[in-house]
Design an enzyme around this catalytic site. Structure first.
Site, PDB file in Angstrom:
ATOM      1  N   THR A 174      -0.674  -9.707  11.417  1.00  9.03           N
ATOM      2  CA  THR A 174       0.585 -10.444  11.277  1.00  9.03           C
ATOM      3  C   THR A 174       1.288 -10.019  10.003  1.00  9.03           C
ATOM      4  OG1 THR A 174      -0.346 -12.291  12.490  1.00  9.03           O
ATOM      5  CG2 THR A 174       1.595 -12.765  11.125  1.00  9.03           C
ATOM      6  N   CYS A 227     -15.745   6.760 -20.677  1.00 10.03           N
ATOM      7  CA  CYS A 227     -17.033   6.901 -21.362  1.00 10.03           C
ATOM      8  C   CYS A 227     -18.137   6.499 -20.395  1.00 10.03           C
ATOM      9  CB  CYS A 227     -17.089   5.987 -22.579  1.00 10.03           C
ATOM     10  SG  CYS A 227     -15.902   6.472 -23.820  1.00 10.03           S
TER      11      CYS A 227
END
Ligand SMILES: Cc1ncc(COP(=O)(O)O)c(C=O)c1O
Length: 375
Positions: free
Chosen positions: A237, A322
């Site tokens: 929908t 990192c």
């Protein structure tokens, strides 16, 4: 402390006009656009008006716009749709090494299902060479997918040339325009495109909405099967609330004049950085063929993540992550051949409609303070 937002390529704030357009759909217009009664009328009309606004931005027909949940879904549809629909024709897909994960990951997925995927290299500025495409393409190629502009460094690809080459060989051409709409011209006919992805939250609409342009006549297998929403191409929908938001955002994005101001501010930031750090700062990305709002620089011998961690209240992105004890460059910087010691100092500053000169000057001041201390 003044907050500084220079991360518009990550996400944009919702434009006040977009928020205003959404408001009635949070309360009175709750109907299902597919229903046949009074409660659907407004939702259905708004959905189609929004489709028209998105189509106007791209210069296409209204029925060529399929609403999706965002850029990632549009990209997945653009890759998987042709793969499943065109198995008889071939299994070869060509893309590039600098695409967003929303292209690279579905490409890997399709490789596991038998697709043969070529990843084109880029030069040091992040641009592909159309000749590399010419060499890679064959009669088995069903799709070429090359992003319009890169999200990390802003480099703009030679889309018209690449689309022409794809069509000469009977392949479809898709571009991920999540970062280019609203920043540079994105007419699908001028560019010669068959499929184009957009992401609402990169153009001042909310997260959770995007669209795929699908040129008339192009047949795709649906990604989400169900009832016949979106012309049978995307079940679920439709959210008139989110479609209205994207439509309004697309209407605003047609006016590119604010980009002159954004470009001038972006250049002010770059000139300020050069003045302050001289050879200690290098530009990543193409000097000319680059989004007007994007500035990716490497602070030589520094770590981008550390700079941003110390620059309190400043939102921008790094080009490295990192992992445990090592720093890993982003695949984009790696593909560009940026040396690790330069790439680890990369920071992407991306500006937008609300960026002010005051904010740019504050950013320069904060970076100068942080780097002086770090030294
Ligand atoms: C170039 C590009 N493509 C696709 C996407 C994914 O869009 P979304 O976040 O709407 O799924 C992004 C978002 O960062 C992007 O920058």
């Amino acid at each position: 402390m003044q907050l500084i937002y220079l991360d518009y390529n990550a996400s944009t704030p919702i434009d006040p006009a977009v928020a205003a357009a959404m408001r009635p759909f949070l309360s009175e217009h709750y109907g299902n656009p597919s229903s046949g009664h009074w409660a659907a009328t407004m939702a259905k009309a708004a959905l189609e008006a929004a489709r028209g606004q998105a189509a106007a931005l791209l210069g296409c027909h209204r029925d060529e716009i399929v609403f999706t949940s965002g850029g990632s879904e549009a990209n997945n549809f653009a890759l998987k749709g042709p793969f499943f629909a065109l198995r008889d024709k071939g299994n070869h897909i060509i893309t590039t090494r600098v695409e967003h994960p929303a292209i690279l990951e579905p490409s890997c997925f399709l490789e596991r299902l038998g697709a043969n995927v070529t990843y084109l290299p880029v030069d040091g500025t992040g641009r592909i060479d159309p000749d590399d495409l010419r060499k890679a393409i064959s009669s088995r190629t069903i799709l070429v997918s090359i992003m319009h502009a890169n999200n990390e460094v802003g480099t703009i690809q030679p889309i018209e040339d690449c689309a022409r080459i794809a069509h000469e060989h009977g392949a479809l051409f898709h571009t991920d325009a999540a970062q280019s709409v609203g920043k540079i011209a994105t007419s699908v006919n001028d560019l010669g495109i068959d499929l184009l992805s957009i992401a609402g939250h990169k153009v001042y609409a909310p997260k959770g909405i995007g669209a795929l342009f699908v040129r008339r006549g192009v047949v795709l297998e649906a990604l989400i099967h169900g009832a016949g929403h979106e012309g049978g191409r995307r079940a679920g929908t439709e959210s008139a609330l989110l479609a209205v938001a994207l439509g309004k955002a697309c209407e605003l994005a047609r006016d590119l004049t604010s980009m002159d101001r954004v470009r001038a501010l972006r250049d002010r930031l770059w000139q300020g950085l050069q003045r302050q750090f001289g050879d200690g700062v290098l530009l990543n990305g193409h000097p000319v063929h680059r989004l007007p709002n994007t500035l990716n620089v490497s602070f030589v011998g520094r770590v981008g993540a550390e700079i941003l961690a110390r620059a309190d209240g400043m939102a921008a992105s790094t080009g490295s992550a990192c992992h445990a004890d090592r720093i890993e460059l982003s695949p984009v910087l790696r593909a560009m051949g940026i040396a690790p010691e330069l790439g680890m100092g990369a920071i992407r500053f991306s500006l937008g409609r609300s960026t002010t000169r005051d904010e740019i000057d504050a950013a320069l001041e904060r970076l100068t303070d942080v780097l002086a201390v770090a030294r």
